[in-house]
Write a protein that holds these residues in place. Structure first.
Motif, mmCIF file in Angstrom:
data_model
loop_
_atom_site.group_PDB
_atom_site.id
_atom_site.type_symbol
_atom_site.label_atom_id
_atom_site.label_comp_id
_atom_site.label_asym_id
_atom_site.label_seq_id
_atom_site.Cartn_x
_atom_site.Cartn_y
_atom_site.Cartn_z
ATOM 1 N N ARG A 136 4.312 38.348 29.442
ATOM 2 C CA ARG A 136 4.309 39.417 30.445
ATOM 3 C C ARG A 136 4.590 40.807 29.845
ATOM 4 N NH1 ARG A 136 8.077 36.596 34.877
ATOM 5 N NH2 ARG A 136 9.200 36.244 32.918
ATOM 6 N N PRO A 137 5.572 40.967 28.931
ATOM 7 C CA PRO A 137 5.766 42.310 28.358
ATOM 8 C C PRO A 137 4.503 42.850 27.678
ATOM 9 C CG PRO A 137 7.625 40.885 27.833
ATOM 10 C CD PRO A 137 6.588 40.014 28.457
ATOM 11 N N MET A 138 3.743 41.949 27.038
ATOM 12 C CA MET A 138 2.501 42.364 26.393
ATOM 13 C C MET A 138 1.509 42.901 27.418
ATOM 14 S SD MET A 138 -0.115 40.120 23.996
ATOM 15 C CE MET A 138 -0.133 38.679 25.045
ATOM 16 N N PHE A 139 1.364 42.218 28.533
ATOM 17 C CA PHE A 139 0.355 42.636 29.503
ATOM 18 C C PHE A 139 0.802 43.865 30.307
ATOM 19 C CE2 PHE A 139 -1.587 38.627 28.419
ATOM 20 C CZ PHE A 139 -2.936 38.918 28.528
ATOM 21 N N TYR A 140 2.116 44.040 30.512
ATOM 22 C CA TYR A 140 2.570 45.290 31.135
ATOM 23 C C TYR A 140 2.148 46.480 30.281
ATOM 24 C CZ TYR A 140 5.519 42.944 34.641
ATOM 25 O OH TYR A 140 5.971 42.201 35.715
ATOM 26 N N GLU A 141 2.392 46.373 28.968
ATOM 27 C CA GLU A 141 2.035 47.474 28.066
ATOM 28 C C GLU A 141 0.523 47.641 27.960
ATOM 29 O OE1 GLU A 141 3.907 47.323 24.260
ATOM 30 O OE2 GLU A 141 5.950 47.363 25.079
ATOM 31 N N LEU A 142 -0.175 46.519 27.916
ATOM 32 C CA LEU A 142 -1.636 46.552 27.793
ATOM 33 C C LEU A 142 -2.266 47.283 28.974
ATOM 34 C CD1 LEU A 142 -3.751 43.471 26.699
ATOM 35 C CD2 LEU A 142 -4.446 44.808 28.671
ATOM 36 N N LEU A 143 -1.750 47.017 30.170
ATOM 37 C CA LEU A 143 -2.304 47.654 31.372
ATOM 38 C C LEU A 143 -2.047 49.160 31.393
ATOM 39 C CD1 LEU A 143 -1.358 44.919 33.973
ATOM 40 C CD2 LEU A 143 -3.675 45.625 33.394
ATOM 41 N N GLU A 144 -0.985 49.593 30.735
ATOM 42 C CA GLU A 144 -0.650 51.018 30.686
ATOM 43 C C GLU A 144 -1.294 51.725 29.496
ATOM 44 O OE1 GLU A 144 1.054 52.713 32.998
ATOM 45 O OE2 GLU A 144 1.063 50.855 34.173
ATOM 46 N N ASP A 145 -1.909 50.962 28.604
ATOM 47 C CA ASP A 145 -2.472 51.533 27.372
ATOM 48 C C ASP A 145 -3.683 52.407 27.712
ATOM 49 O OD1 ASP A 145 -3.394 52.077 24.802
ATOM 50 O OD2 ASP A 145 -3.004 50.050 24.075
ATOM 51 N N ARG A 146 -3.586 53.683 27.354
ATOM 52 C CA ARG A 146 -4.684 54.600 27.654
ATOM 53 C C ARG A 146 -5.757 54.594 26.565
ATOM 54 N NH1 ARG A 146 -3.588 57.612 31.990
ATOM 55 N NH2 ARG A 146 -1.426 57.763 32.692
ATOM 56 N N GLU A 147 -5.457 53.984 25.432
ATOM 57 C CA GLU A 147 -6.432 53.901 24.333
ATOM 58 C C GLU A 147 -7.140 52.537 24.413
ATOM 59 O OE1 GLU A 147 -4.845 56.383 20.627
ATOM 60 O OE2 GLU A 147 -3.415 54.819 21.219
ATOM 61 N N LYS A 148 -8.039 52.423 25.384
ATOM 62 C CA LYS A 148 -8.668 51.124 25.664
ATOM 63 C C LYS A 148 -9.389 50.555 24.447
ATOM 64 C CE LYS A 148 -7.384 50.862 29.954
ATOM 65 N NZ LYS A 148 -6.279 49.958 30.290
#
Length: 742
Positions: free
Chosen positions: A653-665
């Protein structure tokens, strides 16, 4: 003195007896050499120094295709042999000799093939002891012409002279033939009407390919469907007819020079393309062929001609050709002439047959360089049925049935496991029949009677059900072995490991001991059992099997886990792919566990990422999303996302929280793969077992394996990956065969 030498291994059909004859004659030794059901027997007598030289040179100078796995030497009194002779083969006794794979046309035969002065000029069945079909034509052991599908062709006087002359490279080349006495090709329309034979047929094939038509071509182990790989219309038509919407097609190139026009093979990949096995090699594209050859991918499956017929066709046109298996998707490759007319006429405009029967189906092998090492992705023609040699002896003769996808099976005895050619996904009646046919065929070839059957733990695998019936009918024990443990056993066996290891088994799915679907496992293993020490925190697969084909369902399940019902209000690619009604119904299914089993699969996490960043919401073939993510990996991206280790769980879950907020797709694929490698490092450091085995379908990902190796070796752990059998389910049969063997 006299030496009696018994050799076991791949020593028949490789020019071994004429080599022994020449060596003994050169050293002035007398005696004989013979093929038998165990291998090769030699008796030589003469001066002691000459015998010592013979023994040394026997191993140092043996034919290039020969593999000696055991050598028993006995010193005896001489008996006064007058000459050295090659004796007629004998077939009695236990069948232990190894059958050679089919080997690509050698350089000497190629020179003759394209020499207008040679009597075999443009003859599609030219071969010698250094090349040609073996596994696909042998009917029983020992390997002699009467025991092959060439037995119906009587050799002409010139061919017979070559065959009987120990000084000739065609001495006892069992498929030896020429245009006068051997097989020939015939071209038919899709309606089954004969168009032409021999040379004229070959010219019409070249014309058909130039005209943008699809031609079914009978090769060594089955049929290819061929068309111009640069003609988008032809490739698209082939896709429509084969019902294969996007899965990449393999492309056959005339030579390395032509490969280099369209791709950028590394030195290692070039060596693999030229190897005697001639596998399909996954290489980076330089420029596009037809866009439908490998849609959305940066790699293509390239290979070079491996039979004389292929060489003739590729030199007759000035473009590479799609050469995909001649079958309907998910069915076995077609091998017989009548079967081809019946089944391939709806795909091809023309069908090129020949009258040398194929005894057993054998599809093309596929190899990929992973972590700097060549790894088989599909082990078949050119490699099968060469055995895996074990660092110990099996306690019982075992029949290992493999899994359901990418199936191979194996027979194991003493220190040898013979792994079948690639069979495919055993999901329908046609492939199940093919699986059964091949099992009984290999057992008959080696006169093998198992004392134990091992299959996968999954109760719904067709191979498991077949194993239950087979074991009961023979009155022998059946063991059902956990899927991911089997993956690690496979890696341990092929790498010769005896001690305890930490296995990392990551794949799409596999049945767990607790009834859930595993696929993100860390296991401390030996040959007697395993301890599941860490695994990916389980998540639901909404819709079960549908989630495997729809990454968006996996991603939505993760979003529900992270945000609950409010996930439906998020503005991202996954959520937008559903209607509001669908989201409501899927939430109910997720929350109540309706047809939504738990999974710990890393393969499904790849799917979820592909959905969340808008790469794929639905898949047209297995692993599509993961392959695209691999293509997007940038080695210059060094950072990773967060994750947590809790009890035995790895919390994603911590990985996907950060992934969803990542602006550098564009950096998401790289950071995701780096995070998985970091997970490996943290778990390995915590467990502390020195030797680490990587297996499972996810371990076909080159940047992931490379990164894991980099991290672990920096901390002085020893990393073992596959090199002889696939890390995917094609390697399961080896792991099953060695279970509880010590």
């Amino acid at each position: 003195m006299r030496l009696k030498i018994s050799l076991k291994g791949a020593v028949q059909g490789v020019g071994f007896r004429p080599f022994v004859f020449r060596l003994a004659t050169e050293l002035g030794l007398k005696g004989w050499v013979i093929n038998d059901s165990s291998g090769v027997e030699i008796e030589v007598e003469g001066e002691e120094k000459a015998l010592q030289k013979f023994l040394l040179r026997l191993n140092a100078e043996k034919p290039p295709l020969a593999h000696i796995y055991s050598q028993d030497v006995e010193y005896l009194m001489d008996v006064g042999y007058a000459t050295f002779e090659i004796r007629e083969s004998r077939g009695e006794g236990r069948k232990e000799v190894l059958v050679l794979p089919d080997i690509a046309t050698c350089e000497e035969c190629l020179r003759e093939l394209f020499d207008p002065k040679d009597r075999r000029y443009l003859y599609p069945f030219i071969n010698c002891t250094n090349c040609g079909p073996r596994f696909t034509i042998i009917e029983k052991l020992p390997y002699d012409r009467p025991h092959t599908t060439m037995k119906t062709f009587e050799m002409c006087p010139i061919c017979k002279e070559e065959y009987k002359n120990p000084a000739n490279r065609r001495f006892h080349a069992q498929p030896n033939a020429c245009p006068v006495c051997g097989p020939w090709v015939s071209l038919y329309t899709s309606e089954g009407i004969l168009k032409a034979d021999r040379d004229k047929a070959l010219k019409l094939v070249a014309k058909a390919l130039k005209d943008g038509l699809i031609v079914a071509v009978k090769g060594i182990g089955g049929f290819h469907l061929m068309c111009d790989a640069t003609n988008e219309e032809a490739v698209r038509l082939l896709r429509e007819r084969k019902r294969r919407s996007e899965k990449p097609f393999a492309v056959m190139f005339r030579d390395l020079e032509q490969v280099s026009v369209y791709a950028e093979p590394t030195e290692l990949e070039r060596a693999l393309l030229l190897s005697p096995e001639r596998p399909i090699v996954l290489v980076r594209k330089r420029r596009d062929l037809a866009s439908s050859v490998a849609p959305g991918l940066k790699r293509i499956g390239a290979f070079l001609p491996y039979s004389p017929l292929h060489h003739i066709i590729l030199r007759s046109v000035d473009f590479p050709v799609v050469a995909t298996s001649g079958n309907l998707s998910d069915e076995p490759i077609v091998k017989d002439n009548a079967e081809a007319i019946q089944k391939l006429s709806s795909f091809a405009h023309m069908i090129l047959l020949h009258n040398r029967d194929i005894k057993r189906r054998c599809d093309d092998s596929v190899v990929k360089v992973i972590g700097g090492v060549p790894v088989p992705i599909r082990r078949s023609r050119g490699y099968a049925p060469m055995p895996a040699k074990l660092p110990f002896k099996l306690s019982r003769k075992v029949l290992a049935l493999g899994g359901m996808l990418k199936n191979t099976f194996a027979i194991g005895f003493e220190d040898t496991v013979i792994i079948s050619q690639h069979i495919g996904d055993v999901e329908n009646l046609e492939t199940l029949r093919s699986f059964e046919e091949m099992v009984f065929d290999l057992m008959e070839l080696y006169e093998f009677e198992p004392e134990l059957v091992v299959c996968d733990l999954h109760p719904r695998y067709e191979t498991t059900r077949w194993g239950e019936v087979f074991a009961q009918s023979r009155g022998i024990p059946l063991i059902k072995l956990q899927h991911h443990y089997t993956h690690i056993l496979s890696c341990m066996a092929e790498r010769g490991l005896k001690e305890r290891v930490l296995g990392v088994a990551w794949d799409g799915t596999g049945y767990g001991e607790d009834g859930t679907l595993w696929g993100g496992e860390f296991m401390v293993c030996d040959y007697r059992g395993y301890d599941r020490v860490f695994y990916i925190k389980p998540f639901r697969l909404i819709g079960g099997e549908r989630a495997v084909k729809e990454p968006r369902r996996v991603a939505l399940s993760l979003l529900f886990e992270m945000y609950g019902k409010s996930a439906s209000d998020l503005n991202n690619e996954t959520v937008r792919s559903f209607t509001q009604d669908e989201l409501k119904n899927l939430y109910i299914a997720w929350s109540k566990g309706i047809n939504s089993p738990y999974s710990s699969s890393v393969g499904r996490l790849f799917d979820a990422v592909a959905s969340l960043i808008g790469i794929r919401q639905k898949l047209s073939y297995e692993g599509q999303g993961a392959m695209i993510l691999e293509d997007l990996y940038d080695p210059l991206v060094k950072d990773h996302y967060a994750f947590a280790l809790e009890d035995k769980h790895i919390d994603w879950r911590p990985m996907f929280y950060e992934l969803l907020e990542d602006r550098e797709k564009e950096k998401v694929p790289s950071r995701f793969i780096n995070t998985l490698a970091k997970m490996c490092l943290e778990v390995v450091l915590r467990i502390g077992v020195e030797k680490v085995c990587l297996s499972g379908g996810v371990m076909q990902n080159d940047p992931l394996v490379s990164k894991i190796r980099e991290f672990l070796e920096k901390e002085n752990f020893k990393v073992y990956t596959h090199q002889k059998v696939p890390p995917n389910d094609g390697g399961l049969s080896l792991g099953q065969a060695v279970y509880a063997s010590l």
